[in-house]
Motif scaffolding. Structure first.
Motif, mmCIF file in Angstrom:
data_model
loop_
_atom_site.group_PDB
_atom_site.id
_atom_site.type_symbol
_atom_site.label_atom_id
_atom_site.label_comp_id
_atom_site.label_asym_id
_atom_site.label_seq_id
_atom_site.Cartn_x
_atom_site.Cartn_y
_atom_site.Cartn_z
ATOM 1 N N PHE A 155 0.833 -1.201 0.000
ATOM 2 C CA PHE A 155 0.000 0.000 0.000
ATOM 3 C C PHE A 155 0.866 1.249 0.000
ATOM 4 C CE2 PHE A 155 -2.765 3.052 2.369
ATOM 5 C CZ PHE A 155 -3.906 2.964 1.597
ATOM 6 N N GLY A 156 0.361 2.315 -0.600
ATOM 7 C CA GLY A 156 1.094 3.579 -0.565
ATOM 8 C C GLY A 156 0.713 4.423 -1.754
ATOM 9 N N PRO A 157 0.999 5.720 -1.679
ATOM 10 C CA PRO A 157 0.632 6.634 -2.754
ATOM 11 C C PRO A 157 1.429 6.367 -4.028
ATOM 12 C CG PRO A 157 2.009 7.727 -1.129
ATOM 13 C CD PRO A 157 1.689 6.385 -0.563
ATOM 14 N N PRO A 158 1.008 6.958 -5.162
ATOM 15 C CA PRO A 158 1.789 6.815 -6.384
ATOM 16 C C PRO A 158 3.198 7.357 -6.155
ATOM 17 C CG PRO A 158 -0.124 8.288 -6.737
ATOM 18 C CD PRO A 158 -0.178 7.816 -5.332
ATOM 19 N N GLY A 159 4.198 6.586 -6.524
ATOM 20 C CA GLY A 159 5.580 7.042 -6.370
ATOM 21 C C GLY A 159 6.217 6.604 -5.062
ATOM 22 N N ALA A 160 5.497 5.806 -4.259
ATOM 23 C CA ALA A 160 6.043 5.403 -2.950
ATOM 24 C C ALA A 160 7.106 4.316 -3.081
ATOM 25 C CB ALA A 160 4.923 4.918 -2.037
ATOM 26 N N GLY A 161 7.164 3.671 -4.257
ATOM 27 C CA GLY A 161 8.155 2.607 -4.449
ATOM 28 C C GLY A 161 7.526 1.226 -4.459
ATOM 29 N N LYS A 162 6.217 1.154 -4.687
ATOM 30 C CA LYS A 162 5.521 -0.143 -4.654
ATOM 31 C C LYS A 162 6.035 -1.079 -5.753
ATOM 32 C CE LYS A 162 1.241 1.480 -4.982
ATOM 33 N NZ LYS A 162 1.460 2.946 -5.110
ATOM 34 N N GLY A 163 6.256 -0.527 -6.941
ATOM 35 C CA GLY A 163 6.735 -1.356 -8.058
ATOM 36 C C GLY A 163 8.095 -1.959 -7.758
ATOM 37 N N THR A 164 9.016 -1.118 -7.325
ATOM 38 C CA THR A 164 10.383 -1.556 -7.010
ATOM 39 C C THR A 164 10.378 -2.629 -5.922
ATOM 40 O OG1 THR A 164 11.103 0.698 -7.445
ATOM 41 C CG2 THR A 164 12.657 -0.691 -6.241
ATOM 42 N N GLN A 165 9.645 -2.366 -4.848
ATOM 43 C CA GLN A 165 9.646 -3.316 -3.729
ATOM 44 C C GLN A 165 8.879 -4.593 -4.081
ATOM 45 O OE1 GLN A 165 11.547 -3.188 -1.122
ATOM 46 N NE2 GLN A 165 12.305 -1.096 -1.399
ATOM 47 N N SER A 166 7.839 -4.463 -4.934
ATOM 48 C CA SER A 166 7.096 -5.653 -5.371
ATOM 49 C C SER A 166 8.033 -6.671 -5.995
ATOM 50 C CB SER A 166 6.077 -5.297 -6.457
ATOM 51 O OG SER A 166 4.970 -4.727 -5.919
ATOM 52 N N GLU A 167 8.885 -6.180 -6.890
ATOM 53 C CA GLU A 167 9.797 -7.098 -7.605
ATOM 54 C C GLU A 167 10.651 -7.883 -6.622
ATOM 55 O OE1 GLU A 167 12.150 -5.080 -10.544
ATOM 56 O OE2 GLU A 167 10.353 -4.267 -11.527
ATOM 57 N N ALA A 200 -11.095 3.021 -19.554
ATOM 58 C CA ALA A 200 -10.222 3.300 -18.403
ATOM 59 C C ALA A 200 -9.239 4.424 -18.731
ATOM 60 C CB ALA A 200 -9.463 2.033 -18.015
ATOM 61 N N LYS A 201 -8.755 4.436 -19.961
ATOM 62 C CA LYS A 201 -7.721 5.408 -20.352
ATOM 63 C C LYS A 201 -8.176 6.854 -20.129
ATOM 64 C CE LYS A 201 -4.713 6.713 -24.261
ATOM 65 N NZ LYS A 201 -3.953 7.603 -23.413
ATOM 66 N N THR A 202 -9.435 7.126 -20.466
ATOM 67 C CA THR A 202 -9.961 8.487 -20.300
ATOM 68 C C THR A 202 -9.817 8.936 -18.846
ATOM 69 O OG1 THR A 202 -11.618 7.749 -21.863
ATOM 70 C CG2 THR A 202 -11.981 9.898 -20.873
ATOM 71 N N LEU A 203 -10.103 8.030 -17.913
ATOM 72 C CA LEU A 203 -10.015 8.377 -16.488
ATOM 73 C C LEU A 203 -8.561 8.424 -16.037
ATOM 74 C CD1 LEU A 203 -12.954 6.110 -15.328
ATOM 75 C CD2 LEU A 203 -12.930 8.611 -15.296
ATOM 76 N N MET A 204 -7.794 7.415 -16.452
ATOM 77 C CA MET A 204 -6.393 7.338 -16.016
ATOM 78 C C MET A 204 -5.609 8.570 -16.483
ATOM 79 S SD MET A 204 -5.851 3.301 -16.713
ATOM 80 C CE MET A 204 -4.122 3.115 -16.274
ATOM 81 N N ASP A 205 -5.911 9.026 -17.693
ATOM 82 C CA ASP A 205 -5.216 10.200 -18.224
ATOM 83 C C ASP A 205 -5.550 11.465 -17.438
ATOM 84 O OD1 ASP A 205 -3.922 8.716 -20.077
ATOM 85 O OD2 ASP A 205 -5.103 9.365 -21.812
ATOM 86 N N GLN A 206 -6.620 11.405 -16.658
ATOM 87 C CA GLN A 206 -6.964 12.568 -15.817
ATOM 88 C C GLN A 206 -6.552 12.355 -14.369
ATOM 89 O OE1 GLN A 206 -11.161 14.078 -16.720
ATOM 90 N NE2 GLN A 206 -11.151 12.078 -17.708
ATOM 91 N N GLY A 207 -5.944 11.207 -14.078
ATOM 92 C CA GLY A 207 -5.513 10.923 -12.711
ATOM 93 C C GLY A 207 -6.659 10.528 -11.794
ATOM 94 N N ILE A 208 -7.780 10.094 -12.397
ATOM 95 C CA ILE A 208 -8.966 9.728 -11.608
ATOM 96 C C ILE A 208 -9.052 8.207 -11.510
ATOM 97 C CG2 ILE A 208 -11.509 9.844 -11.566
ATOM 98 C CD1 ILE A 208 -11.297 12.402 -13.253
ATOM 99 N N ILE A 248 -2.334 12.264 -6.307
ATOM 100 C CA ILE A 248 -2.043 12.259 -4.860
ATOM 101 C C ILE A 248 -3.309 12.665 -4.090
ATOM 102 C CG2 ILE A 248 -0.623 13.300 -3.034
ATOM 103 C CD1 ILE A 248 1.659 13.497 -5.114
ATOM 104 N N HIS A 249 -4.059 13.600 -4.671
ATOM 105 C CA HIS A 249 -5.307 14.022 -4.042
ATOM 106 C C HIS A 249 -6.318 12.853 -4.000
ATOM 107 C CE1 HIS A 249 -8.653 16.569 -2.860
ATOM 108 N NE2 HIS A 249 -9.359 15.960 -3.797
ATOM 109 N N GLU A 250 -6.429 12.121 -5.101
ATOM 110 C CA GLU A 250 -7.318 10.949 -5.147
ATOM 111 C C GLU A 250 -6.920 9.960 -4.050
ATOM 112 O OE1 GLU A 250 -10.149 11.428 -7.071
ATOM 113 O OE2 GLU A 250 -9.850 9.591 -8.223
ATOM 114 N N TYR A 251 -5.607 9.778 -3.919
ATOM 115 C CA TYR A 251 -5.089 8.852 -2.906
ATOM 116 C C TYR A 251 -5.502 9.320 -1.503
ATOM 117 C CZ TYR A 251 -1.885 6.355 0.138
ATOM 118 O OH TYR A 251 -1.374 5.587 1.141
ATOM 119 N N ASN A 252 -5.243 10.608 -1.232
ATOM 120 C CA ASN A 252 -5.530 11.103 0.112
ATOM 121 C C ASN A 252 -7.022 11.058 0.436
ATOM 122 O OD1 ASN A 252 -2.861 11.559 0.869
ATOM 123 N ND2 ASN A 252 -2.827 13.588 -0.071
ATOM 124 N N SER A 253 -7.869 11.316 -0.570
ATOM 125 C CA SER A 253 -9.306 11.365 -0.264
ATOM 126 C C SER A 253 -9.971 9.988 -0.333
ATOM 127 C CB SER A 253 -10.032 12.362 -1.177
ATOM 128 O OG SER A 253 -9.892 11.983 -2.520
#
Ligand code: AMP
Length: 191
Positions: free
Chosen positions: A7-19, A50-58, A147-152
């Motif tokens: 768990f963690g916000p975007p950029g927390a290192g989840k991908g790196t640690q997952s491996e 999904a792309k339409t939403l992902m491209d907006q960070g939603i 980050i806002h989506e994550y926090n809320s």
């Protein structure tokens, strides 16, 4: 089975640690972000929506990601366990995941949360954007939206697992190996 939520916000290192976790504990990696990007690449209807939403960070709708996870759990039945990366991101997703695992007589073993402050996240993601090719890593407004989506919407997920005594917070800033060491200790203490 060892079923772990990273768990963690975007950029927390989840991908790196997952491996590193996968290599050590032989788990199946389930990243809803990766699964969605692969749908986009295939040009599927789901991917296009999904792309339409992902491209907006939603966040994409809960039922979309829950359906993808349901399929993957079925596909990898009998595996030694799963690492959930970028999922669950809402309380509704957490409830659905618990119910899905229960139908296999399984449960979440532990949630490992990587803690990184917002300024550091912004710096990391802007840096990653130079090489990741991800449209959602390219500009500050979009990163802030994520980050806002994550926090809320996503932060309440931590409380959900804290109430089940499964939440472990780990400092996500510092040496990658030291962070991995702390993660390994937390996993070993919960298995
Ligand atoms: P990620 O690769 O985990 O950063 O995810 C990239 C984007 O995919 C997110 O900004 C969301 O738009 C979408 N996404 C990934 N996982 C989820 C999820 N569990 N729930 C909703 N949207 C998600």
């Amino acid at each position: 089975m060892l079923n772990l939520i990273l768990f963690g916000p975007p950029g927390a290192g989840k991908g790196t640690q997952s491996e590193k976790i996968i290599a050590k504990y032989k788990l199946i990696h389930l990243s809803t972000g990766d699964l969605l990007r692969s749908e986009i690449q295939k040009g599927s209807e789901l991917g296009l929506k999904a792309k339409t939403l992902m491209d907006q960070g939603i966040l994409v709708p809960d039922e979309v990601v829950i359906g993808m996870i349901e399929n993957k759990l079925k596909e990898h039945k009998g595996s030694p366990g799963f690492i959930f990366d970028g999922f669950p991101r809402t309380v509704a997703q957490s409830e659905a995941l618990d119910a899905l695992l229960k139908s296999y007589d399984e449960r979440i073993s532990v949630m490992i949360a990587l803690v990184v402050d917002d300024n550091e996240l912004l710096t990391r993601l802007l840096n990653r954007g130079k090489t990741s090719g991800r449209p959602d890593d390219q500009n500050e407004a979009l990163i802030s939206k994520r980050i806002h989506e994550y926090n809320s919407k996503t932060m309440p997920v931590a409380e959900y697992y804290r109430l089940q005594d499964k939440y472990v917070a780990i400092n996500g800033i510092g040496d990658i190996e030291e962070i991995f060491d702390a993660i390994s200790k937390a996993i070993d203490a919960h298995t």
